[in-house]
Design an enzyme around this catalytic site. Sequence first.
Site, short mmCIF file in Angstrom:
data_model
loop_
_atom_site.label_atom_id
_atom_site.label_comp_id
_atom_site.label_asym_id
_atom_site.label_seq_id
_atom_site.Cartn_x
_atom_site.Cartn_y
_atom_site.Cartn_z
N ARG A 62 32.39 38.89 35.46
CA ARG A 62 33.72 39.07 35.28
C ARG A 62 34.24 39.80 34.15
NH1 ARG A 62 38.24 35.01 35.57
NH2 ARG A 62 39.98 36.06 36.56
N HIS A 66 36.99 43.21 33.55
CA HIS A 66 38.01 42.86 32.98
C HIS A 66 38.13 43.90 31.86
CE1 HIS A 66 39.75 38.92 34.56
NE2 HIS A 66 39.34 39.60 35.45
N ASP A 67 36.88 43.99 31.11
CA ASP A 67 36.81 44.86 29.73
C ASP A 67 37.31 46.38 30.43
OD1 ASP A 67 36.26 45.94 27.46
OD2 ASP A 67 34.47 46.37 27.70
N VAL A 70 40.73 47.32 31.61
CA VAL A 70 41.95 47.49 30.65
C VAL A 70 41.45 48.35 29.63
CG1 VAL A 70 43.47 46.19 29.25
CG2 VAL A 70 42.62 45.31 31.46
N GLY A 72 39.73 51.00 29.40
CA GLY A 72 38.18 51.31 29.70
C GLY A 72 37.22 50.25 28.92
N ASP A 74 35.51 49.38 26.55
CA ASP A 74 35.39 49.56 25.10
C ASP A 74 35.46 48.21 24.36
OD1 ASP A 74 38.10 48.47 25.32
OD2 ASP A 74 38.95 49.90 24.12
N SER A 76 37.31 45.76 24.24
CA SER A 76 38.52 45.16 23.73
C SER A 76 38.77 43.68 24.43
CB SER A 76 39.74 46.22 24.40
OG SER A 76 39.65 46.46 25.66
N ASN A 93 43.09 35.90 32.28
CA ASN A 93 41.69 35.59 31.53
C ASN A 93 41.16 34.42 31.95
OD1 ASN A 93 42.91 33.72 30.17
ND2 ASN A 93 42.73 34.88 28.25
N HIS A 189 32.08 38.64 44.09
CA HIS A 189 32.72 37.44 44.39
C HIS A 189 31.64 36.37 45.15
CE1 HIS A 189 37.02 38.26 43.76
NE2 HIS A 189 36.27 38.44 42.76
N ASP A 240 31.54 31.58 47.22
CA ASP A 240 30.61 31.45 48.24
C ASP A 240 29.92 30.35 48.35
OD1 ASP A 240 28.63 32.33 49.64
OD2 ASP A 240 27.63 33.93 48.45
N SER A 243 26.05 28.90 47.84
CA SER A 243 25.04 29.72 47.01
C SER A 243 25.80 30.57 45.85
CB SER A 243 24.43 30.65 48.06
OG SER A 243 25.28 31.85 48.19
#
Length: 321
Positions: A62, A66-67, A70, A72, A74, A76, A93, A189, A240, A243
């Site tokens: 995840r 998220h990187d 937002v 690209g 990079d 951040s 976050n 997910h 899920d 599993s």
Amino acid sequence: MTASKRLVVSCLFLVLLFAEANSMGLKVGFYGKTCPQAEGIVKKVVFAAIKKAPTLGAPLLRMNFHDCFVRGCDGSVLLELSNNQAEKNAVPNLSLRGFGVIDDSKAAIEKVCPGVVSCSDILALVARDAMVALEGPSWEVETGRRDGRVSNISEVNLPSPFDNITKLITEFSAKGLDEKDLVVLSGGHTIGMGHCPLIANRLYNFTGKGDSDPSLDSEYAAKLRKKCKPTDFTTAIEMDPGSFKTFDESYFTLVAKRRGLFQSDAALLDNSKTRAYIFKQATTYGSTFFTDFGVSMVKMGRIEVLTGHAGEIRKMCRIPN
Ligand code: HEM
Ligand SMILES: *[C@@H]1O[C@H](CO)[C@@H](O)[C@H](O)[C@H]1NC(C)=O
Ligand SMILES: *[C@@H]1O[C@H](CO)[C@@H](O)[C@H](O)[C@H]1NC(C)=O
Ligand SMILES: *[C@@H]1O[C@H](CO)[C@@H](O)[C@H](O)[C@H]1NC(C)=O
Ligand SMILES: CC(=O)N[C@H]1CO[C@H](CO)[C@@H](O)[C@@H]1O
């Protein structure tokens, strides 16, 4: 110019063109000469971490998402600011964790090739190796990204679990990802957990008539109501069930049965392309999900990257040089 000279000139031009494209872009094995140990080191760190704590795999995947969404890919999302106004301080976050795995990988790499391997590349490698450690797909990770110097809480505008299909498609398309990437990557997910407040509206008083979300299987809704009381803000439930620590195809079986956890999962049934993909994965013997996942992860890894001389190679992943 003779024909053969013309050929030589145009070949030279092509060679230069490709050299340029390579130096400016990403490629598999970017550190092959400058730090051949890098990928092996990451793999070792990730496998050890996940062996100790299998639930770490999900937040590491995840984190990569998220990187990339937002500013690209990079790195951040890794940065920390003294005023707590970095991306990682934003509400979505919430449950990002596993930053120590990135730090450990970086520290081990710096020992053998200091100042060479970017944190954004380490993040991409970690996400891949984490999926392999959870018995999921493997893919060749393109490297050559450089790290950004900016992280800003106000720029965090990620897809929300309450989004409908139109919104999701628009958000992915803004990052160069199509409907197939959306449905394939949502398959992430198949591992991990989600928190109760993100589904409370689906379980209680959906339209203000004391009802639940009609797009959620009613038996499943009843089960979820037992785990998530209306004012429970802290409990996390398996996305899920059964599993959630194994990367498999069962996400699609669940969504097909209207048992996707979030509205954004259920929404994948509202578009003909994403819906067709779900039923194909859920019912066809020999699903293509694992291969598709690698292809879409590579595409996600290209979002707004810094390459060549842009950005920097951070010394420590939490702070710009
Ligand atoms: C399509 C848009 C997406 C939305 C709206 C979305 C939303 C969410 C939300 C709300 C959570 C639960 C967070 C929590 O309660 O702690 C979550 C968890 C997760 N998401 Fe997504 N997500 C999306 C796409 C993705 C993608 C593209 C990936 C990676 C390929 C991904 C991987 C994960 C993983 C692995 C978890 C579990 C994290 C954990 O166990 O800590 N998601 N997502
Ligand atoms: C963060 O982003 C917002 C919105 O784009 C902008 O107004 C603000 O100046 C930025 N803050 C910093 C510290 O760059
Ligand atoms: C989807 O969500 C957007 C933004 O939240 C909204 O403007 C739009 O009307 C919704 N579309 C449908 C079909 O519900
Ligand atoms: C359900 O929503 C309606 C309309 O918003 C509200 O009047 C009612 O009090 C809510 N019921 C519960 C149990 O929260
Ligand atoms: C991992 C991380 O930095 N989490 C932060 C997310 O945002 C909340 C609220 O803004 C912080 O309390 C967390 O520390």
